[in-house]
Design an enzyme around this catalytic site. Sequence first.
Site, PDB file in Angstrom:
ATOM      1  N   LYS A  72       0.807  -1.223   0.000  1.00  0.00           N
ATOM      2  CA  LYS A  72       0.000   0.000   0.000  1.00  0.00           C
ATOM      3  C   LYS A  72       0.840   1.273   0.000  1.00  0.00           C
ATOM      4  O   LYS A  72       0.393   2.311  -0.501  1.00  0.00           O
ATOM      5  CB  LYS A  72      -0.963  -0.001   1.181  1.00  0.00           C
ATOM      6  CG  LYS A  72      -2.059  -1.059   1.075  1.00  0.00           C
ATOM      7  CD  LYS A  72      -3.054  -0.954   2.230  1.00  0.00           C
ATOM      8  CE  LYS A  72      -4.149  -1.990   2.102  1.00  0.00           C
ATOM      9  NZ  LYS A  72      -5.162  -1.863   3.183  1.00  0.00           N
ATOM     10  N   ASP A 109     -10.377   2.127   1.454  1.00  0.00           N
ATOM     11  CA  ASP A 109     -10.598   1.625   2.811  1.00  0.00           C
ATOM     12  C   ASP A 109     -11.299   2.672   3.674  1.00  0.00           C
ATOM     13  O   ASP A 109     -12.207   2.350   4.446  1.00  0.00           O
ATOM     14  CB  ASP A 109      -9.273   1.243   3.475  1.00  0.00           C
ATOM     15  CG  ASP A 109      -8.676  -0.037   2.922  1.00  0.00           C
ATOM     16  OD1 ASP A 109      -9.451  -0.906   2.482  1.00  0.00           O
ATOM     17  OD2 ASP A 109      -7.439  -0.171   2.936  1.00  0.00           O
TER      18      ASP A 109
END
Length: 279
Positions: A72, A109
Amino acid sequence: MVSKVVDARRAAVLGSPIAHSLSPVLHRAAYDALGLTDWSYDRFEMDEAALPGFLEKLGPEWAGLSLTMPLKRAVIPLVDEISETAASVDAVNTVVFAEDGRRIGDNTDIPGMVAALREHGIEQVDSAAILGAGATASSALAALARICTGEVVAYVRSETRAAEMRQWGERLDVDVRTADWSDAAQALRAPLVIATTPAGTTDALAAAVPERPATLFDVLYDPWPTELAARWSMFGGAVVSGLDLLVHQAVLQVEQMTGRSPVPLEAMRRAGEKALAAR
């Protein structure tokens, strides 16, 4: 035949370990429901060292990528631009390939957490507690920046983690106070508790669930329910699960990669539940 090859689109999830990922199940369920018969979604075991070479070899048939740990942050220098949401936590979990070839990074997210809470009737709270620190906790803080009007207490195991959470609070403009993990039972009385710790970490807290708990957001989904979530439900509290988060963030990814909306959230959720039940 040539037209079919040109029209076929690809997407995938990358990370390590990746075998457990539910992303293929969720995205394929969305493609089926949307009638995108020429779309495919795969998974690739991938570490930071292999990521640049993988990206360079991708052809025009690729629509996008989902990224999990440890990629990420590693992907950020490899994209052409990132959204403000992704930049706020230095984490990209979605890469979309634009028609002109640009790689655009985003983080679903954070809005996925907000959407999962909204689905359960939580649109604003005056305070909250976070169990744990690290990448998921920073995303939780970013989500709380959108819905929490007061103090967030983060329960952590070390002063290093406490300092990190305070820094994230300053960066995200969230009023963060840290407390030692030994006092984590106090967190359970907050209007919203977000558990971001690995499996088993909160099991010992189950006995401390108050008689009238409010809302627990436990980001785990396998195994499910956790002991804390089961006890919370038994006492009548609202529980938001890791599968809720996974589905909502995947819905946003499918929207970005396919350009289609609305995306069949319930079909994706049923597919995820079926896959988990089979494990």
